[in-house]
Design an enzyme around this catalytic site. Structure first.
Site, PDB file in Angstrom:
ATOM      1  N   ASP A  61      14.374   3.832  -5.479  1.00 21.44           N
ATOM      2  CA  ASP A  61      14.689   5.233  -5.754  1.00 21.44           C
ATOM      3  C   ASP A  61      14.551   6.017  -4.450  1.00 21.44           C
ATOM      4  O   ASP A  61      13.479   6.057  -3.855  1.00 21.44           O
ATOM      5  CB  ASP A  61      13.717   5.761  -6.815  1.00 21.44           C
ATOM      6  N   THR A  94      19.690  10.431  -5.697  1.00 18.38           N
ATOM      7  CA  THR A  94      18.861  10.803  -4.540  1.00 18.38           C
ATOM      8  C   THR A  94      19.277  10.042  -3.287  1.00 18.38           C
ATOM      9  O   THR A  94      19.278  10.600  -2.195  1.00 18.38           O
ATOM     10  CB  THR A  94      17.376  10.530  -4.841  1.00 18.38           C
ATOM     11  N   THR A  95      19.648   8.758  -3.448  1.00 20.38           N
ATOM     12  CA  THR A  95      20.103   7.981  -2.291  1.00 20.38           C
ATOM     13  C   THR A  95      21.464   8.498  -1.825  1.00 20.38           C
ATOM     14  O   THR A  95      21.707   8.650  -0.627  1.00 20.38           O
ATOM     15  CB  THR A  95      20.210   6.479  -2.649  1.00 20.38           C
ATOM     16  N   ASP A 391      14.503   8.830 -14.296  1.00 24.35           N
ATOM     17  CA  ASP A 391      15.843   9.177 -13.815  1.00 24.35           C
ATOM     18  C   ASP A 391      16.837   9.231 -14.984  1.00 24.35           C
ATOM     19  O   ASP A 391      17.636  10.160 -15.104  1.00 24.35           O
ATOM     20  CB  ASP A 391      16.343   8.155 -12.787  1.00 24.35           C
TER      21      ASP A 391
END
Length: 540
Positions: A61, A94-95, A391
């Site tokens: 994550d 997020t990445t 998530d």
């Protein structure tokens, strides 16, 4: 005549400005991107991060990894902040957001080296961002909420897509149903803190369960506990913030006596106060007594004799969720205990899960809360499962609130790239090159998905460009076939808000880094050495 030297800043202050400083900031951001680049997508790798305390965390994550990396470079910290904001706002992507910001900077870097002014570049980046948002609004597919079954299957698909890049991707069908059930049990505000997640080591992931109500681990208890019933139907619950122990009455008291009888009276009075409290709780008709403070051995045995269940030292968030689910009120005195302040539920039971005992409250009248109990082998694996489910829960919440979806797997990025490339050919000047560079930067998402899966990225991107030029806007990378496919048909769906948020955050970060033209680092002031070993205000 020589000019006198002007000293403006303290000696040792580090200042750097102009082009080299901007390039060095961009290079620092590239290093951050390289740290999370390989975690993108279903074939992304995991990172093992060991904190200075020795605690190991395995995660893919983006936000978790960047949080655990102790980044000190001021410009690179911007990328950490956008990953955190994406995690807090949407929960997933997020990445992607870090990759996009890094790639924007990378594609723009040659123009900065050639002397294009930052403001011209910022204007082009903002124009590209505006075009992208307009296209996403136009392309996003609105979902009909009136058909409950269709809407539910949409939510499950979004949760499945969110989990496909996590450690638990093999169990994603099992967990997506669980996550959607959990979110649909909440009230219309969808408060995240009303979903409790408990982790029990041992067993398989498929043994995880969802409790429509409250479940928490059995607290520490005294002798006599085993005599208490472990199951009730239609039970009444007293929620207290009172210490039911003898020592509680004895604190901070000094009594002087001159004979043994007087002392005995004090001891008896102490016992009587405790027994009066217990009697009032018993008379209120409660079957289950939960207290935030300890419940002692005398009270435990008293309740056991009267077929009542008690648990002391219950954690505050568990007590709050029980209150929300079962109703009633948390009391700090036993004098007002009556039926109106007791919680109610259809079934209370204590069950063994793995090596722990858990207390379950089911069939709660106001059940706007639920608990996920996760099973799994190692502690790190359970923690990563919890992060993955967080998530997925966030994605489902966002989809319920913003009911527009787009295809994932790099499809929307390729379409936006095509739109920007087409637009750039219609304008003259430097902006044409800069918007073309942003269009190329957007291709990083499908390119990285291919690289992480070990595919030939150039070949697949060429196929995607061809399909998108022919008007097939939902074609993206198909990881399972090592080819391209219509990802909307394949149900790889993501809420449009994820993409909007990611592009906005990446654009903001890019503009912020480009607008900095000077960095001034003040030298740490060398304070006087600390005096050791003296309390406050004591003379040396």
């Amino acid at each position: 005549m020589m000019q006198p030297q002007i000293l403006l800043l303290k000696e040792g202050t580090d200042t750097s400005q102009g082009k080299p400083q901007l390039i060095s900031n961009i290079n620092a951001c590239q290093s951050v991107v390289d740290a999370v680049r390989t975690t993108l997508g279903p074939r992304g790798m995991d990172k093992l991060i060991v904190a200075n305390t020795g605690k190991a965390t395995i995660s893919n994550d983006g936000a978790t990894i960047l949080k655990l990396l102790d980044i000190v470079h001021p410009a690179a910290k911007t990328l950490v902040d956008i990953a955190r904001s994406q995690d807090a706002e949407v929960g997933d992507g997020t990445t992607s957001v870090v990759l996009l910001a890094g790639e924007f900077l990378k594609q723009i870097k040659p123009y900065i080296e050639e002397g294009v002014h930052s403001r011209v570049i910022i204007r082009a980046v903002r124009k590209s961002h505006q075009l992208c948002l307009e296209k996403i609004q136009e392309l996003a597919v609105k979902i009909n909420k009136s058909n409950a079954a269709d809407f539910r299957s949409l939510l499950e698909k979004c949760a499945t897509t969110a989990m496909s890049s996590k450690l638990i991707n093999l169990q994603r069908d099992f967990f997506s149903k669980m996550v959607v059930d959990a979110v649909l049990l909440l009230d219309e505000l969808l408060p995240l803190n009303m979903i409790g997640i408990k982790m029990v080591q041992g067993g398989a992931l498929e043994e995880s369960l969802l409790v429509a109500g409250v479940a928490f681990k059995k607290t520490f208890s005294y002798a006599g506990f085993e005599m208490q019933p472990k199951i009730y139907k239609n039970c009444k619950i007293a929620l207290l913030n009172i210490e039911l122990e003898l020592k509680a009455e004895r604190d901070n008291a000094e009594v002087r006596v001159d004979n043994v009888k007087e002392y005995q009276k004090i001891v008896d009075a102490e016992w009587n106060i405790l027994y009066q409290k217990l009697q009032k709780i018993y008379e209120s008709g409660a079957n289950v007594v939960l207290s935030k403070l300890p419940i002692g051995d005398v009270a435990t045995q008293y309740f056991a004799d009267r077929d009542m269940f008690c648990a002391g030292r219950v954690q505050e968030d568990d007590l709050k969720r029980t209150l929300k689910a079962c109703g009633g009120a948390v009391l700090t005195t036993v004098n007002d205990l009556d039926d109106s302040v007791l919680g109610k539920c259809d079934l209370f039971e204590e069950r063994q899960i793995g090596g722990d005992r858990y207390n379950f409250f089911k069939g709660c009248p106001n059940a706007k809360t639920c608990t996920l109990i996760l099973r799994g082998g190692s502690e790190q694996f359970l923690e990563e499962t919890e992060r993955s489910l967080h998530d997925a829960i966030m994605i489902v919440r966002r989809t319920i609130k913003n009911d527009a979806v787009v295809a994932g797997g790099g499809a929307i990025e390729m379409e936006l790239s095509k739109i920007l490339r087409d637009y750039s050919r219609t304008i003259a000047g430097k902006e044409q090159l800069l918007i073309g560079a942003i269009a190329k930067a957007l291709e990083i998402i499908p390119r990285q998905l291919c690289d992480n899966a070990g595919f030939d990225a150039t070949n697949i991107l060429n196929k995607l460009r061809q399909k998108h030029a022919q008007g097939n806007c939902w074609y993206g990378v198909d990881i399972t076939k090592e080819d391209i496919s219509d990802n909307f048909e394949a149900c790889i769906w993501e809420p449009a808000v994820v993409k909007v948020n990611a592009l906005t955050a990446a654009t903001e970060a890019t503009c912020l880094i480009l607008s900095v033209d000077e960095t001034i680092k003040n030298q740490k002031s060398e304070g006087a050495p600390q005096m050791g070993g003296r309390g406050m205000g004591r003379p040396m």
